[in-house]
Design a protein around this motif. Structure first.
Motif, PDB file in Angstrom:
ATOM      1  N   TRP A 138      -2.523  -5.507  -5.561  1.00 19.97           N
ATOM      2  CA  TRP A 138      -3.145  -4.578  -4.609  1.00 19.97           C
ATOM      3  C   TRP A 138      -3.014  -3.140  -5.071  1.00 19.97           C
ATOM      4  O   TRP A 138      -3.815  -2.286  -4.707  1.00 19.97           O
ATOM      5  N   VAL A 139      -1.998  -2.881  -5.875  1.00 21.05           N
ATOM      6  CA  VAL A 139      -1.767  -1.509  -6.302  1.00 21.05           C
ATOM      7  C   VAL A 139      -2.675  -1.139  -7.467  1.00 21.05           C
ATOM      8  O   VAL A 139      -3.319  -0.108  -7.461  1.00 21.05           O
ATOM      9  N   SER A 140      -2.746  -2.009  -8.460  1.00 24.26           N
ATOM     10  CA  SER A 140      -3.611  -1.693  -9.619  1.00 24.26           C
ATOM     11  C   SER A 140      -5.052  -2.089  -9.357  1.00 24.26           C
ATOM     12  O   SER A 140      -5.726  -1.524  -8.538  1.00 24.26           O
ATOM     13  N   GLY A 141      -5.508  -3.124  -9.999  1.00 28.47           N
ATOM     14  CA  GLY A 141      -6.936  -3.473  -9.913  1.00 28.47           C
ATOM     15  C   GLY A 141      -7.377  -4.095  -8.608  1.00 28.47           C
ATOM     16  O   GLY A 141      -8.386  -4.769  -8.560  1.00 28.47           O
ATOM     17  N   MET A 171      -5.800   2.153   1.756  1.00 29.38           N
ATOM     18  CA  MET A 171      -5.788   0.695   1.851  1.00 29.38           C
ATOM     19  C   MET A 171      -6.581   0.112   0.685  1.00 29.38           C
ATOM     20  O   MET A 171      -7.529   0.727   0.210  1.00 29.38           O
ATOM     21  N   THR A 172      -6.166  -1.068   0.258  1.00 29.15           N
ATOM     22  CA  THR A 172      -6.943  -1.766  -0.760  1.00 29.15           C
ATOM     23  C   THR A 172      -7.721  -2.886  -0.080  1.00 29.15           C
ATOM     24  O   THR A 172      -7.137  -3.730   0.591  1.00 29.15           O
ATOM     25  N   LEU A 207      -1.410   0.307   1.584  1.00 29.09           N
ATOM     26  CA  LEU A 207      -0.560   0.623   0.430  1.00 29.09           C
ATOM     27  C   LEU A 207       0.724   1.349   0.808  1.00 29.09           C
ATOM     28  O   LEU A 207       1.729   1.230   0.116  1.00 29.09           O
ATOM     29  N   GLU A 208       0.708   2.129   1.903  1.00 30.19           N
ATOM     30  CA  GLU A 208       1.922   2.855   2.288  1.00 30.19           C
ATOM     31  C   GLU A 208       2.821   2.009   3.186  1.00 30.19           C
ATOM     32  O   GLU A 208       4.023   1.931   2.986  1.00 30.19           O
TER      33      GLU A 208
END
Ligand code: CTP
Ligand code: MN
Ligand code: MN
Length: 384
Positions: A253-256, A344-345, A354-355
């Motif tokens: 979720w953080v990268s791609g 958000m992803t 994300l937070e």
């Protein structure tokens, strides 16, 4: 009739996912021109320039009025310098010399021809162009190496580039539904992609398969494919196993995380849409499709169509539905909006904050829009 000043028509939102974009709009001559420029930029490998033209075209599609003068675009967002110049030409002269030059150019025409072969992207097409290849016959003469997907695309080039009509898409959905009902009662088949947005035709048929109880859908697709194949429906298929490790994997979720590449089990296939009069005796699949022929308005020639079969667990269904309904421009901005404005992803599997590091589950598309603080946009209004 002269258009009213823009102030009287409301402001235009900066993100595509904040706007309603109908299929039929008031500025097609302008958007066609900009879309040719977007395509040309993509062909020259400039993704950024292509996006800029594409965003400019999208915003014009959402205007509920016809643009008559360049001044009316003064407060409309997403229109860059170059797009503005082309629009000005179009509005003043009724055509743009720059767009016409692109349209006529040998490179543009050849790139268009080659990239219409399924599985051929800009990179390979421009390589061929540089090697001096210009026609489909050239490819055969030079014995160009193609993978199986590209071979199928070239073999059925004409048919596959003839638009699929809605009734054909519905007939195919119905066939898949009947086959699935035999294997896993209660499973659902949903027509997504352009047809869900109300398009009367499309370049393929996108079908989303699921089952209300999570996990039941596992192992379904290979069985469906084998039956469809045995019944003579498939001219080609390639199966892609689910590549999903775990939604809990935060890296994802953080990268791609918001890429359009998703991880569902999927089958890309070419469906045979035959003439039921029996030009191919013994083809039972063809006859069965013929039984659904009540949907057809006129006789059907031998033809075929790309069909994307995608399987999703029910907990991811709303996300998959949203992700596969498109349009590509709408999806891109929805994900961009989520990341930039909401931290958000979003992808076709879920929505991740994300937070707060939590998943935001949803039981419907409406709930996903709610999570994002967006007004719900109907599928028919996502034609950006
Ligand atoms: N899509 C996706 N993953 C892929 C391929 C497509 O998520 N590997 C999504 C795209 O983002 C798009 C939708 O599926 O939103 C439909 O894609 P496509 O069939 O290419 O476009 P349509 O909008 O259906 O247009 P057409 O009618 O021409 O098929
Ligand atoms: Mn489609
Ligand atoms: Mn598709």
């Amino acid at each position: 009739t002269p258009a009213e000043p823009l102030e009287e028509k409301g402001q235009v939102a900066p993100y595509i996912c904040q706007r309603r974009t109908p299929l039929l709009h008031h500025n097609s001559a302008l958007t066609d021109a900009l879309e040719i420029m977007a395509e040309e930029a993509k062909f020259s490998g400039s993704e950024v320039r292509s996006l800029a033209f594409s965003r400019a075209a999208s915003v014009l599609k959402a205007l509920p009025w016809k643009v008559e003068r360049i001044q009316q675009l003064h407060t409309v967002p997403c229109i860059g310098e170059h797009s503005r110049r082309i629009l000005q030409e179009m509005l003043e002269d009724g055509m743009s010399a720059e767009v016409e030059k692109v349209r006529q150019s040998e490179r543009y025409r050849t790139m268009k021809l080659f990239t219409k072969i399924f599985g051929i992207g800009v990179k390979i097409a421009s390589q061929w162009y540089q090697e001096g290849l210009r026609t489909l016959t050239d490819l055969q003469l030079h014995q160009i190496k193609l993978n199986k997907e590209q071979q199928a695309g070239l073999l059925h080039y004409e048919d596959l580039n003839t638009p699929v009509e809605l009734w054909e898409a519905e007939a195919i959905s119905q066939v898949v539904r009947q086959v699935i009902e035999q294997i896993l009662p209660g499973a659902t088949v949903t027509l997504t992609g352009g047809f869900r947005r109300g398009k009367p035709c499309g370049h393929d048929v996108d079908l989303l398969i699921s089952h209300p109880s999570e996990g039941e859908e596992m192992g379904l697709l290979p069985k469906v494919i084998s039956i469809l194949d045995r019944q003579g429906f498939l001219l080609y298929h390639s199966f892609h196993r689910s590549s999903f490790l775990s939604l809990e994997d935060e890296e994802l979720w953080v990268s791609g995380g918001s890429s359009t590449m998703d991880h569902f089990e999927r089958c890309l296939s070419i469906f045979h849409l035959g003439d039921p009069a029996g030009s191919r005796p013994g083809a039972t699949g063809v006859q069965k499709l013929g039984a659904l022929w009540g949907l057809a308005r006129r006789p059907v020639p031998e033809s075929c169509a790309w069909v994307d079969l995608v399987v999703t667990p029910s907990s991811q269904f709303p996300f998959a539905l949203l992700g596969w309904t498109g349009s590509r421009n709408f999806e891109r901005d929805l994900r961009r909006f989520s990341k930039r404005e909401k931290k958000m992803t979003l992808n076709s599997h879920g929505l991740y904050h994300l937070e707060q590091k939590i998943f935001l589950p949803a039981a419907s598309e409406e709930e996903i829009f709610q999570h994002l603080g967006l007004e719900y946009i109907l599928p028919e209004e996502r034609n950006a």
